[in-house]
Design a protein around this motif. Structure first.
Motif, PDB file in Angstrom:
ATOM      1  N   LEU A 135       0.791  -1.132   0.024  1.00  0.00           N
ATOM      2  CA  LEU A 135       0.001   0.083  -0.008  1.00  0.00           C
ATOM      3  C   LEU A 135       0.773   1.321  -0.034  1.00  0.00           C
ATOM      4  O   LEU A 135       0.556   2.363  -0.589  1.00  0.00           O
ATOM      5  CB  LEU A 135      -0.888  -0.025   1.270  1.00  0.00           C
ATOM      6  CG  LEU A 135      -2.180  -1.084   1.161  1.00  0.00           C
ATOM      7  CD1 LEU A 135      -2.901  -1.042   2.535  1.00  0.00           C
ATOM      8  CD2 LEU A 135      -3.276  -0.518   0.264  1.00  0.00           C
ATOM      9  N   VAL A 136       2.109   1.336   0.751  1.00  0.00           N
ATOM     10  CA  VAL A 136       2.733   2.587   0.724  1.00  0.00           C
ATOM     11  C   VAL A 136       4.265   2.586   0.638  1.00  0.00           C
ATOM     12  O   VAL A 136       4.587   3.565   0.074  1.00  0.00           O
ATOM     13  CB  VAL A 136       2.509   2.962   2.358  1.00  0.00           C
ATOM     14  CG1 VAL A 136       1.256   3.175   2.859  1.00  0.00           C
ATOM     15  CG2 VAL A 136       3.379   2.106   3.143  1.00  0.00           C
ATOM     16  N   GLY A 137       4.767   1.355   0.237  1.00  0.00           N
ATOM     17  CA  GLY A 137       6.140   1.521   0.426  1.00  0.00           C
ATOM     18  C   GLY A 137       6.941   0.484  -0.594  1.00  0.00           C
ATOM     19  O   GLY A 137       8.184   0.654  -0.553  1.00  0.00           O
ATOM     20  N   TRP A 138       6.126  -0.403  -1.048  1.00  0.00           N
ATOM     21  CA  TRP A 138       6.953  -1.579  -1.942  1.00  0.00           C
ATOM     22  C   TRP A 138       7.814  -1.045  -3.031  1.00  0.00           C
ATOM     23  O   TRP A 138       9.070  -1.561  -3.258  1.00  0.00           O
ATOM     24  CB  TRP A 138       6.231  -2.625  -1.903  1.00  0.00           C
ATOM     25  CG  TRP A 138       5.307  -2.348  -3.564  1.00  0.00           C
ATOM     26  CD1 TRP A 138       4.290  -1.433  -3.554  1.00  0.00           C
ATOM     27  CD2 TRP A 138       5.470  -2.367  -4.769  1.00  0.00           C
ATOM     28  NE1 TRP A 138       3.939  -1.387  -4.791  1.00  0.00           N
ATOM     29  CE2 TRP A 138       4.422  -1.962  -5.551  1.00  0.00           C
ATOM     30  CE3 TRP A 138       6.549  -3.311  -5.510  1.00  0.00           C
ATOM     31  CZ2 TRP A 138       4.664  -2.245  -6.978  1.00  0.00           C
ATOM     32  CZ3 TRP A 138       6.514  -3.238  -6.798  1.00  0.00           C
ATOM     33  CH2 TRP A 138       5.588  -2.759  -7.362  1.00  0.00           C
ATOM     34  N   LYS A 139       7.508   0.118  -3.634  1.00  0.00           N
ATOM     35  CA  LYS A 139       8.394   0.523  -4.833  1.00  0.00           C
ATOM     36  C   LYS A 139       9.623   0.995  -4.556  1.00  0.00           C
ATOM     37  O   LYS A 139      10.400   1.214  -5.190  1.00  0.00           O
ATOM     38  CB  LYS A 139       7.273   1.605  -5.615  1.00  0.00           C
ATOM     39  CG  LYS A 139       6.252   0.915  -6.343  1.00  0.00           C
ATOM     40  CD  LYS A 139       5.437   2.176  -7.026  1.00  0.00           C
ATOM     41  CE  LYS A 139       4.096   1.664  -7.728  1.00  0.00           C
ATOM     42  NZ  LYS A 139       3.371   2.778  -8.407  1.00  0.00           N
ATOM     43  N   LYS A 140       9.719   1.498  -3.117  1.00  0.00           N
ATOM     44  CA  LYS A 140      10.959   1.991  -2.737  1.00  0.00           C
ATOM     45  C   LYS A 140      12.112   1.200  -2.585  1.00  0.00           C
ATOM     46  O   LYS A 140      13.067   1.293  -2.631  1.00  0.00           O
ATOM     47  CB  LYS A 140      10.881   2.870  -1.351  1.00  0.00           C
ATOM     48  CG  LYS A 140       9.820   3.988  -1.470  1.00  0.00           C
ATOM     49  CD  LYS A 140       9.719   4.518  -0.091  1.00  0.00           C
ATOM     50  CE  LYS A 140       9.059   5.871  -0.195  1.00  0.00           C
ATOM     51  NZ  LYS A 140       8.674   6.605   0.908  1.00  0.00           N
ATOM     52  N   VAL A 141      11.505  -0.371  -2.241  1.00  0.00           N
ATOM     53  CA  VAL A 141      12.683  -1.218  -2.101  1.00  0.00           C
ATOM     54  C   VAL A 141      12.595  -2.250  -3.403  1.00  0.00           C
ATOM     55  O   VAL A 141      13.524  -3.045  -3.584  1.00  0.00           O
ATOM     56  CB  VAL A 141      12.194  -1.948  -0.750  1.00  0.00           C
ATOM     57  CG1 VAL A 141      12.585  -1.234   0.134  1.00  0.00           C
ATOM     58  CG2 VAL A 141      10.950  -2.656  -0.997  1.00  0.00           C
ATOM     59  N   TRP A 142      11.630  -2.028  -4.275  1.00  0.00           N
ATOM     60  CA  TRP A 142      11.635  -3.059  -5.434  1.00  0.00           C
ATOM     61  C   TRP A 142      12.939  -3.149  -6.099  1.00  0.00           C
ATOM     62  O   TRP A 142      13.061  -4.417  -6.557  1.00  0.00           O
ATOM     63  CB  TRP A 142      10.438  -2.566  -6.497  1.00  0.00           C
ATOM     64  CG  TRP A 142      10.479  -3.492  -7.519  1.00  0.00           C
ATOM     65  CD1 TRP A 142      10.746  -3.080  -8.673  1.00  0.00           C
ATOM     66  CD2 TRP A 142       9.853  -4.712  -7.605  1.00  0.00           C
ATOM     67  NE1 TRP A 142      10.604  -4.070  -9.667  1.00  0.00           N
ATOM     68  CE2 TRP A 142      10.101  -5.294  -8.823  1.00  0.00           C
ATOM     69  CE3 TRP A 142       9.354  -5.744  -6.488  1.00  0.00           C
ATOM     70  CZ2 TRP A 142       9.532  -6.668  -9.251  1.00  0.00           C
ATOM     71  CZ3 TRP A 142       9.011  -6.913  -6.742  1.00  0.00           C
ATOM     72  CH2 TRP A 142       9.194  -7.336  -8.224  1.00  0.00           C
ATOM     73  N   PRO A 143      13.817  -2.230  -6.505  1.00  0.00           N
ATOM     74  CA  PRO A 143      14.975  -2.298  -7.433  1.00  0.00           C
ATOM     75  C   PRO A 143      15.728  -3.279  -6.829  1.00  0.00           C
ATOM     76  O   PRO A 143      16.854  -3.956  -7.239  1.00  0.00           O
ATOM     77  CB  PRO A 143      15.572  -0.929  -7.374  1.00  0.00           C
ATOM     78  CG  PRO A 143      14.279  -0.130  -7.054  1.00  0.00           C
ATOM     79  CD  PRO A 143      13.515  -0.678  -6.076  1.00  0.00           C
ATOM     80  N   ILE A 144      15.760  -3.498  -5.384  1.00  0.00           N
ATOM     81  CA  ILE A 144      16.623  -4.586  -4.692  1.00  0.00           C
ATOM     82  C   ILE A 144      16.119  -5.968  -4.853  1.00  0.00           C
ATOM     83  O   ILE A 144      16.917  -6.816  -4.494  1.00  0.00           O
ATOM     84  CB  ILE A 144      16.873  -4.313  -2.969  1.00  0.00           C
ATOM     85  CG1 ILE A 144      18.038  -4.783  -2.250  1.00  0.00           C
ATOM     86  CG2 ILE A 144      15.617  -4.589  -2.253  1.00  0.00           C
ATOM     87  CD1 ILE A 144      19.373  -4.116  -2.973  1.00  0.00           C
ATOM     88  N   PHE A 145      14.829  -6.152  -5.217  1.00  0.00           N
ATOM     89  CA  PHE A 145      14.355  -7.617  -5.281  1.00  0.00           C
ATOM     90  C   PHE A 145      15.081  -8.363  -6.236  1.00  0.00           C
ATOM     91  O   PHE A 145      15.346  -9.759  -5.777  1.00  0.00           O
ATOM     92  CB  PHE A 145      12.989  -7.351  -5.655  1.00  0.00           C
ATOM     93  CG  PHE A 145      12.405  -8.779  -5.969  1.00  0.00           C
ATOM     94  CD1 PHE A 145      11.995  -9.480  -4.708  1.00  0.00           C
ATOM     95  CD2 PHE A 145      12.101  -9.305  -7.009  1.00  0.00           C
ATOM     96  CE1 PHE A 145      11.382 -10.664  -4.906  1.00  0.00           C
ATOM     97  CE2 PHE A 145      11.369 -10.565  -7.233  1.00  0.00           C
ATOM     98  CZ  PHE A 145      11.210 -11.220  -5.975  1.00  0.00           C
ATOM     99  N   GLY A 146      15.551  -7.914  -7.344  1.00  0.00           N
ATOM    100  CA  GLY A 146      16.186  -8.823  -8.219  1.00  0.00           C
ATOM    101  C   GLY A 146      17.437  -9.440  -7.685  1.00  0.00           C
ATOM    102  O   GLY A 146      17.922 -10.531  -7.917  1.00  0.00           O
ATOM    103  N   SER A 147      18.422  -8.627  -7.104  1.00  0.00           N
ATOM    104  CA  SER A 147      19.510  -9.221  -6.340  1.00  0.00           C
ATOM    105  C   SER A 147      19.180 -10.042  -5.255  1.00  0.00           C
ATOM    106  O   SER A 147      19.994 -10.751  -5.120  1.00  0.00           O
ATOM    107  CB  SER A 147      20.474  -7.803  -6.032  1.00  0.00           C
ATOM    108  OG  SER A 147      20.719  -7.093  -7.083  1.00  0.00           O
ATOM    109  N   ALA A 148      18.149  -9.462  -4.506  1.00  0.00           N
ATOM    110  CA  ALA A 148      17.827 -10.267  -3.322  1.00  0.00           C
ATOM    111  C   ALA A 148      17.401 -11.538  -3.631  1.00  0.00           C
ATOM    112  O   ALA A 148      17.763 -12.525  -3.292  1.00  0.00           O
ATOM    113  CB  ALA A 148      16.591  -9.707  -2.937  1.00  0.00           C
ATOM    114  N   ASN A 149      16.634 -12.027  -4.950  1.00  0.00           N
ATOM    115  CA  ASN A 149      16.106 -13.070  -5.457  1.00  0.00           C
ATOM    116  C   ASN A 149      17.454 -14.097  -5.730  1.00  0.00           C
ATOM    117  O   ASN A 149      17.438 -15.163  -5.503  1.00  0.00           O
ATOM    118  CB  ASN A 149      15.155 -12.784  -6.702  1.00  0.00           C
ATOM    119  CG  ASN A 149      14.658 -14.171  -7.335  1.00  0.00           C
ATOM    120  OD1 ASN A 149      14.189 -14.938  -6.299  1.00  0.00           O
ATOM    121  ND2 ASN A 149      14.759 -14.405  -8.392  1.00  0.00           N
TER     122      ASN A 149
END
Length: 542
Positions: free
Chosen positions: A437-451
């Motif tokens: 709802l409020v903040g996922w887009k702020k950390v989305w760029p890290i998701f690829g590396s995290a995965n």
């Protein structure tokens, strides 16, 4: 070059790899069809429930597929079709296939517990704690991302919303019919699949139009129920039936390619630096699920390992499903490669990779008489169905990992946080929903590396397990080292870019992941390269 040649090469090579390399891995690791699996020895009617191989393959494939193998190759096509194609094939066989098969196998030999539990037994308790925290936080990102993806799809394609709701109702009826009323799986499947495609048609006729925020709350409620409900009621049957959508989509795509025969227009190789994005390491992060994905390991060691009825099924479910996903990734690449140029850029701008894929498959399917609008709508419906599947699987995995984290605490804490699946699910859903709802887009760029870091850690866990079992683990070491190298380079670039942009939140996330990786590698070094064993007595029976 003809795209028909490309898909033919992919299917032939991957099929040969399944018959040869997959069989070799099963032999090296000691797959034993006579050994009872956790689904039988720990059957509880909720999470540990034996499933026929076709049903479990459907669940596993539907869960790991999602939108990943579609989005990744299309985005990575900026580097040209040749490096993407080669990475999908090589990565799918020697990295993704090994990780998926191995994670399922090691979990199956450890009471169906997660990778974190396997790390604890073979590396140490602190390693488990660190991995569990990281995996759970990553799953919160998955929940936040897929809630938004599904909600956006339901708003832009209302037919997908109504069809998905009918899928869920159909799955519950199918589950009761097969598991409680004794309806044969073959008969139930024929009727279920026929009704499934009827739902697709009815969805187009009766779309449901709601706001994105409304859909987000509805989806959060759904994934809570899906996480706490016994798998035979909803998870198994829905994923099994939905898998036929994906099979139909793949078959339709291949048939369309045979008849339409599109020619590849995209440049073969665009360079090592394209618009500031470097082929190494970004190609190996962006393609993700089409070649290797850490999320796959969480699925295999989370829900799948608790349902596998016979160890002999592990090859087709673990290794086979990954190779089928690689075929899907090649098809996705072709939908971008046959367009190329300005038209590809326009489709990406107006609807993203899913738009490119839907239009590409819709166009191919016109070759056997399917109207373009129907083909595009069917493809969009199928993608949304699998995004929803990944979403509810991720929520259940988050519950498992959250519960396992507190297993070693006091009995009072265990009774509240470990045995009570409602509390652990509520915490996972609420925090994931808050990010959505409020903040996922702020950390989305890290998701690829995290995965991809998850993939490296899963391979690390597998290598330590095989080493402690005195089994050959050399086939795991090179993929593990490569994925750690890719991740560390990618995180370094991410830290540099976000420091320059002043985005300290992303810098913090990247630094934490980097530290986590280095600590776990340090802890496992003596296990992998020395004579140290952790809890070797408990591992003797594994």
């Amino acid at each position: 070059m003809s795209s028909l040649t490309l898909i033919a090469i992919a299917i032939i090579v991957l099929f040969i790899a399944y018959l040869t390399y997959g069989a070799w891995l099963a032999k090296k690791w000691g797959i034993d069809p006579s050994r009872k699996t956790p689904a039988h020895t720990m059957s509880d009617g909720v999470d540990y429930v034996p499933a026929p191989a076709p049903v479990l393959l459907g669940h596993h494939f539907a869960s790991i597929a999602g939108a990943g193998p579609i989005v990744g190759p299309i985005v990575a096509s900026i580097f040209g079709w040749i490096p993407v194609f080669l990475w999908i094939i090589i990565g799918g066989i020697f990295l993704g296939g090994v990780q998926d098969f191995g994670s399922l196998f090691s979990s199956m030999r450890n009471d169906g517990k997660s990778i974190g539990h396997v790390i604890e037994k073979n590396i140490g308790q602190s390693g488990k704690k660190l991995f569990s925290i990281f995996a759970w936080l990553t799953l919160l990102l998955v929940v936040a991302a897929f809630v938004n993806i599904v909600a956006n799809t339901f708003v832009s394609v209302p037919a997908a919303a109504s069809a998905s709701i009918m899928f869920i109702i159909l799955a519950i009826v199918f589950g009761f019919a097969v598991y409680r009323k004794g309806v044969p799986l073959l008969i139930g499947s024929i009727v279920g699949v026929a009704l499934l495609f009827s739902c697709v048609y009815l969805g187009i006729l009766f779309p449901i139009m709601l706001s994105k925020t409304t859909w987000i709350f509805i989806l959060l409620g759904y994934i809570f129920v899906a996480s706490v409900t016994p798998v035979w009621i909803l998870l198994q049957p829905r994923d099994y039936l939905n898998s036929y959508l994906l099979y139909a989509m793949i078959i339709g795509a291949v048939l369309g390619l045979v008849l339409y025969r599109p020619t590849i227009q995209l440049v073969g190789f665009a360079g090592f630096n394209v618009g500031g994005s470097y082929l190494f390491p970004m190609l190996f992060v962006i393609v993700a699920c089409g070649a290797i994905s850490g999320f796959h390991a969480l699925v295999g060691s989370g829900t799948t390992s608790k349902q596998i009825a016979n160890e002999s099924d592990a090859k087709v479910i673990g290794f086979g499903a990954m190779l089928i996903e690689s075929v899907l990734a090649v098809i996705a690449l072709i939908t971008a490669a046959y367009i190329g140029g300005d038209k590809l850029a326009e489709l990406l701008k107006n609807g993203g990779p899913v738009n490119v894929f839907s239009n590409g498959l819709g166009t191919f399917m016109t070759a056997f008489g399917l109207p373009l609008s129907v083909g595009v709508s069917f493809t969009a419906l199928a993608i949304s169905a699998f995004a929803l599947t990944s979403l509810d699987t991720a929520t259940r995995l988050g519950r498992f990992i959250f519960q396992e984290f507190f297993e070693d605490n006091s009995k009072e804490v265990q009774s509240i946080l470990v045995t009570n699946r409602f509390i652990s699910t509520t915490i996972t859903v609420v925090l994931g929903g808050a990010l959505a709802l409020v903040g996922w887009k702020k950390v989305w760029p890290i998701f690829g590396s995290a995965n991809q870091l998850l993939a490296a850690l899963a391979l690390l866990s597998l290598a330590a397990y095989l080493k402690n079992q005195n089994r050959d683990y050399k086939m795991v070491m090179a993929p593990m080292i490569f994925m750690f190298t890719v991740t560390i380079f990618a995180l370094g670039l991410l830290i540099k870019a976000n420091l320059a942009a002043g985005n300290l939140l992303l810098v913090g996330f990247a630094v934490v992941l980097l530290i986590l990786a280095l600590v776990l590698v340090s802890q496992s070094y003596s296990v992998l390269f020395g004579n140290k064993k952790i809890n070797s007595e408990s591992n003797k029976s594994a």
